[in-house]
Design an enzyme around this catalytic site. Structure first.
Site, PDB file in Angstrom:
ATOM      1  N   ASP A 174      -1.557  -9.100  -7.275  1.00 39.06           N
ATOM      2  CA  ASP A 174      -1.070  -8.482  -6.040  1.00 39.06           C
ATOM      3  C   ASP A 174       0.194  -9.233  -5.594  1.00 39.06           C
ATOM      4  O   ASP A 174       0.128 -10.397  -5.217  1.00 39.06           O
ATOM      5  CB  ASP A 174      -2.172  -8.631  -4.975  1.00 39.06           C
ATOM      6  N   ASP A 201       2.549  -4.951  -2.673  1.00 41.75           N
ATOM      7  CA  ASP A 201       2.096  -4.813  -1.290  1.00 41.75           C
ATOM      8  C   ASP A 201       3.203  -4.220  -0.408  1.00 41.75           C
ATOM      9  O   ASP A 201       4.339  -4.710  -0.440  1.00 41.75           O
ATOM     10  CB  ASP A 201       1.738  -6.221  -0.776  1.00 41.75           C
ATOM     11  N   HIS A 230      -9.559  -3.425   1.104  1.00 45.41           N
ATOM     12  CA  HIS A 230      -9.865  -4.546   2.008  1.00 45.41           C
ATOM     13  C   HIS A 230      -9.312  -4.321   3.413  1.00 45.41           C
ATOM     14  O   HIS A 230      -9.505  -5.161   4.299  1.00 45.41           O
ATOM     15  CB  HIS A 230      -9.295  -5.833   1.413  1.00 45.41           C
ATOM     16  N   ASP A 231      -8.592  -3.208   3.589  1.00 42.64           N
ATOM     17  CA  ASP A 231      -8.045  -2.894   4.923  1.00 42.64           C
ATOM     18  C   ASP A 231      -8.795  -1.743   5.581  1.00 42.64           C
ATOM     19  O   ASP A 231      -8.453  -1.363   6.707  1.00 42.64           O
ATOM     20  CB  ASP A 231      -6.566  -2.463   4.810  1.00 42.64           C
TER      21      ASP A 231
HETATM   22  O1  TEU Z   1      -1.463  -3.605   4.136  1.00 42.35           O
HETATM   23  C1  TEU Z   1      -0.472  -2.826   4.781  1.00 42.35           C
HETATM   24  C2  TEU Z   1      -1.046  -2.250   6.026  1.00 42.35           C
HETATM   25  O2  TEU Z   1      -0.400  -1.669   6.861  1.00 42.35           O
HETATM   26  C3  TEU Z   1      -2.487  -2.501   6.209  1.00 42.35           C
HETATM   27  O3  TEU Z   1      -2.542  -3.535   7.066  1.00 42.35           O
HETATM   28  C4  TEU Z   1      -3.235  -1.266   6.642  1.00 42.35           C
HETATM   29  O4  TEU Z   1      -2.586  -0.176   6.221  1.00 42.35           O
HETATM   30  C5  TEU Z   1      -3.373  -1.255   8.139  1.00 42.35           C
HETATM   31  O5  TEU Z   1      -3.986  -2.430   8.513  1.00 42.35           O
HETATM   32  C6  TEU Z   1      -4.222  -0.077   8.568  1.00 42.35           C
HETATM   33  O6  TEU Z   1      -4.330  -0.153   9.948  1.00 42.35           O
HETATM   34  C7  TEU Z   1      -1.011  -4.602   3.225  1.00 42.35           C
HETATM   35  C8  TEU Z   1      -2.237  -5.400   2.803  1.00 42.35           C
HETATM   36  O7  TEU Z   1      -3.153  -4.519   2.136  1.00 42.35           O
HETATM   37  C9  TEU Z   1      -2.846  -5.987   4.054  1.00 42.35           C
HETATM   38  O8  TEU Z   1      -4.086  -6.638   3.770  1.00 42.35           O
HETATM   39  C10 TEU Z   1      -1.861  -6.970   4.656  1.00 42.35           C
HETATM   40  O9  TEU Z   1      -2.380  -7.459   5.883  1.00 42.35           O
HETATM   41  C11 TEU Z   1      -0.513  -6.287   4.915  1.00 42.35           C
HETATM   42  O10 TEU Z   1      -0.056  -5.459   3.847  1.00 42.35           O
HETATM   43  C12 TEU Z   1       0.564  -7.332   5.118  1.00 42.35           C
HETATM   44  O11 TEU Z   1       0.787  -7.982   3.879  1.00 42.35           O
END
Ligand code: TEU
Length: 547
Positions: free
Chosen positions: A96, A196, A320-321
């Site tokens: 990643d 990312d 994970h989000d």
């Molecule tokens: O996520 C991008 C992002 O906007 C996410 O945080 C998600 O779409 C959002 O929280 C939904 O409300 C990426 C990674 O997957 C995330 O874990 C990171 O926090 C973010 O980028 C910053 O690197």
């Protein structure tokens, strides 16, 4: 590795997968321990979330050194062992790459804030007085997207947390630095990369207030993003690897460009529109029942447009989000097993490369945290504060977090009914829901009717029936509010897939003509038909074919 259309990718959230060194956090050796489980599941590629040096303000998406492994996760030797062991099992690793921003503890940023002009140009600094940010843009984690440094008299841009400073991709030195990172890990034997929020890397020439929104329209799919991606892929020679871009708030037109082979950018894209159908007025923090017709419309739109223009989707529900899909769109009580299987088939039989997020294959649910002290996620904690400031009571704010927090998907993998779910023998960094006693991998691995066994069948079906990976798609019963139905076909092969998205019984007329249908894969055992109709029971999924 160019072929990825018949591959299944499994996402490992490093912090929560398996703790081998008894500190309550997942680690690289823990992944190695579980490779047999992953091989048995049948997946092909393992996407590991970042385990590079990081202060962990955003669980590793705030990188302070791209070349070193954070001791929390182990050592370079542990990683080299994992690469070897995975290779022996026919499993490839996908790393990643967080290239939109670095941690403010990265050496480059430290040099920038010391006033070194070369490194200041690695980031996005703007002059200004301490009371007026350069623009009114809002960080995706809440609050202003700019942080003021009094010693420099300047602001720096952070689209995410203030400890995540956005890189200046207009600077060729930054681009060269990041290409070097890709080459380094490619040399290690990595077979794929996830990038990312890579569609945010190209910022506008002019920074201006957004009078209509939070600023994302100025930097999303920005002016040079395709040029930068082409350069990155070309100069690191990764066009034959499996690459996926996380495309925040993107559109179909750009995702076609990001993923068409002719463009030599990426293999495929994540987009999230289908995961916003329960956002009231598009606001993640305002609850609304899922709009299933909108879900169908969005999935159809993306599937058909990408098909017509030779683009390629990553297809997924969880990561994970995101909250756990069985709690969000299924039923994590009465119809837990049926709905977990239906949701799996709904995604895996679409056109695209399917992603399984750790625990999804055993139907893990949202944990239902009742106290703010149980939450760990920076975005969730920020928005809890914001919701309280906006007048929501503690219970109202916690109700929103129980539905929307990214921590819903970050609780430890539930391996067994042992203490701490077999994840660790120490108190994990985040709580585990009590249902680990019944919802766990050990209980399901030997149960032919388990959610786990159903995922194994879905993955096997993709390998056995090329129409799933290579076939075209056409949607059926498009206006039906409760059923997602589509036809996969190529050459002489055709599979019809029906997914009842609700707990209602649904009766669908099957085309007349004396065709007989047989079940290819379903979650109710046998097919229920009668008087030329298909009867779908609550959350029933049925892939059928004529014979
Ligand atoms: O996520 C991008 C992002 O906007 C996410 O945080 C998600 O779409 C959002 O929280 C939904 O409300 C990426 C990674 O997957 C995330 O874990 C990171 O926090 C973010 O980028 C910053 O690197």
């Amino acid at each position: 590795m160019t072929e990825f259309k018949d591959k299944v990718i499994y996402q490992i959230y490093m912090k929560s997968f398996r703790d081998s060194d008894h500190d309550g956090f997942g680690d690289l050796k823990g992944v190695t321990e579980k490779l047999d489980y992953l091989q048995e599941l049948g997946v092909d590629i393992l996407w590991l979330t970042p385990f590079f040096s990081s202060p962990q303000n955003d669980n590793g998406y705030d990188i302070s050194d791209y070349y070193s492994i954070d001791p929390l996760f182990g050592t370079m030797q542990d990683l080299e062992e994992l690469i070897r062991e995975a290779e022996q099992r026919g499993l490839s690793l996908m790393f990643d790459m967080v290239f939109n921003h670095t941690s403010t503890e990265h050496e480059w940023f430290r040099k920038a804030v010391s006033g070194d002009p070369e490194y200041m140009d690695y980031y996005i600094f703007k002059d200004g007085d301490p009371d007026t940010p350069p623009t009114n843009w809002i960080s995706k984690f809440g609050g202003p997207a700019w942080e003021y440094l009094p010693n420099l008299g300047k602001w720096y841009l952070h689209l995410f947390d203030k400890t995540q400073a956005d890189l200046n991709w207009n600077n060729p030195k930054v681009r060269e630095e990041l290409k070097q990172v890709v080459r380094f890990w490619k040399e290690k034997g990595i077979k794929g990369f996830r990038f990312d929020v890579v569609n945010l890397i190209s910022k506008p020439e002019v920074f201006q207030d957004d009078m209509k929104g939070d600023g994302r329209r100025f930097y999303t799919d920005g002016p040079h993003v395709h040029e930068f991606l082409k350069e990155l892929v070309r100069d690191t020679k990764i066009e034959d690897m499996v690459t996926v871009g996380e495309m925040s708030s993107t559109d179909i037109k750009n995702c076609i460009r990001y993923s068409r082979p002719e463009e030599k950018e990426l293999s495929m894209c994540f987009n999230f529109h289908h995961l916003k159908i329960d956002y009231k007025s598009g606001d993640k923090w305002e609850l609304m029942d899922p709009d299933r017709l909108e879900l169908k419309r969005l999935l159809e739109d993306w599937q058909l447009n990408m098909q017509e223009q030779n683009g390629w989707n990553a297809v997924f529900w969880c990561n994970h989000d995101q909250p756990r899909i069985v709690s969000r769109l299924g039923d994590d009580k009465r119809y837990w097993k049926e709905s977990a299987k239906m949701l799996a088939a709904c995604i895996h039989l679409l056109r695209g490369t399917p992603y399984i997020y750790q625990g999804e294959e055993i139907g893990m649910t949202n944990p239902g945290f009742m106290e703010i002290g149980q939450y760990r996620d920076v975005e969730s904690l920020n928005y809890y504060r914001i919701m309280r400031e906006q007048g929501k009571t503690e219970q109202e704010a916690l109700e929103v977090l129980r539905a929307r927090s990214r921590d819903n998907g970050r609780t430890p993998m539930q391996w067994s009914s042992d203490k701490f779910a077999g994840f660790s023998d120490k108190e994990p960094w985040i709580s585990i829901p009590d249902n680990y006693q019944t919802i766990n991998a050990k209980a399901q691995r030997r149960d032919p009717d388990s959610v786990y066994a159903f995922y194994q069948k879905l993955i096997r079906l993709r390998k056995e029936r090329s129409v799933i990976a290579d076939g075209q798609i056409e949607f059926l019963f498009r206006e039906h509010p409760d059923v997602m139905a589509y036809r996969r076909f190529h050459d002489q092969e055709e599979i019809l897939a029906f997914h009842n998205l609700t707990k209602k019984e649904v009766v669908l007329p099957l085309e007349s003509g004396a065709k007989e249908y047989r079940l290819v894969l379903g979650n109710y055992g046998e097919l229920l038909t009668g008087q030329g109709a298909l009867i779908l029971r609550p959350y029933e999924t049925a892939a059928i074919e004529a014979y």
